[in-house]
Design a protein around this motif. Structure first.
Motif, mmCIF file in Angstrom:
data_model
loop_
_atom_site.group_PDB
_atom_site.id
_atom_site.type_symbol
_atom_site.label_atom_id
_atom_site.label_comp_id
_atom_site.label_asym_id
_atom_site.label_seq_id
_atom_site.Cartn_x
_atom_site.Cartn_y
_atom_site.Cartn_z
ATOM 1 N N ARG A 144 52.398 8.226 45.848
ATOM 2 C CA ARG A 144 52.431 9.681 45.793
ATOM 3 C C ARG A 144 51.143 10.262 46.352
ATOM 4 O O ARG A 144 50.100 9.604 46.354
ATOM 5 N N GLN A 145 51.253 11.496 46.829
ATOM 6 C CA GLN A 145 50.081 12.193 47.363
ATOM 7 C C GLN A 145 50.103 13.631 46.886
ATOM 8 O O GLN A 145 51.018 14.393 47.212
ATOM 9 N N ALA A 146 49.102 13.976 46.096
ATOM 10 C CA ALA A 146 48.943 15.338 45.605
ATOM 11 C C ALA A 146 48.112 16.141 46.597
ATOM 12 O O ALA A 146 47.345 15.547 47.383
ATOM 13 N N PRO A 147 48.232 17.445 46.590
ATOM 14 C CA PRO A 147 47.459 18.269 47.531
ATOM 15 C C PRO A 147 45.961 17.989 47.420
ATOM 16 O O PRO A 147 45.398 17.982 46.323
ATOM 17 N N GLY A 148 45.332 17.745 48.554
ATOM 18 C CA GLY A 148 43.896 17.511 48.593
ATOM 19 C C GLY A 148 43.457 16.148 48.122
ATOM 20 O O GLY A 148 42.261 15.889 48.009
ATOM 21 N N LYS A 149 44.419 15.255 47.830
ATOM 22 C CA LYS A 149 44.066 13.924 47.345
ATOM 23 C C LYS A 149 44.628 12.854 48.260
ATOM 24 O O LYS A 149 45.535 13.101 49.056
#
Length: 121
Positions: A38-43
């Motif tokens: 998974r990829q969260a915003p800004g990470k």
């Protein structure tokens, strides 16, 4: 050519549940490890869970006890059951699979296009 297609994302309230699916199709000779990132915003993209063809699983510490990864080898499909969802689980979820497209051909890593999961009240 190989495709991984995810489904099941959406908006859910904290404490809720979702089930993601990812089906692999195309020129598949054999499937190795399948998993979810998974990829969260800004990470950066991070590992969520993996499962081998024999069913051995591995989880990120942040999801242990809440998420369950499973697979149906006959359907070339991997699932991610997510319970007790938290706002911190909000991210684009990607499935990936190690796939051999022919006898004697090395395993290669394939990725889906991603599905959005949003946890918010």
């Amino acid at each position: 050519q190989v495709q991984l297609v995810e489904s099941g994302g959406g908006l859910v309230q904290p404490g809720g549940s979702l089930r993601l699916s990812c089906a692999a199709s195309g020129s598949i000779f054999s499937l190795g490890v399948m998993g979810w990132h998974r990829q969260a915003p800004g990470k950066q993209r991070e590992l969520v869970a993996t499962i081998t063809s024999a069913g051995s699983t591995n989880y990120a510490d942040s999801v242990k006890g809440r998420f369950t990864v499973s697979r149906d080898n006959a359907k070339n499909t991997v699932y991610l059951r997510m319970n007790s969802l938290e706002p911190e689980d909000t991210a684009v979820y990607y499935c990936n699979a190690a796939i051999r497209t022919g006898r004697g051909i090395a395993l290669a890593d394939y990725w889906g296009q991603g599905t959005q999961v949003a946890v918010s009240s």
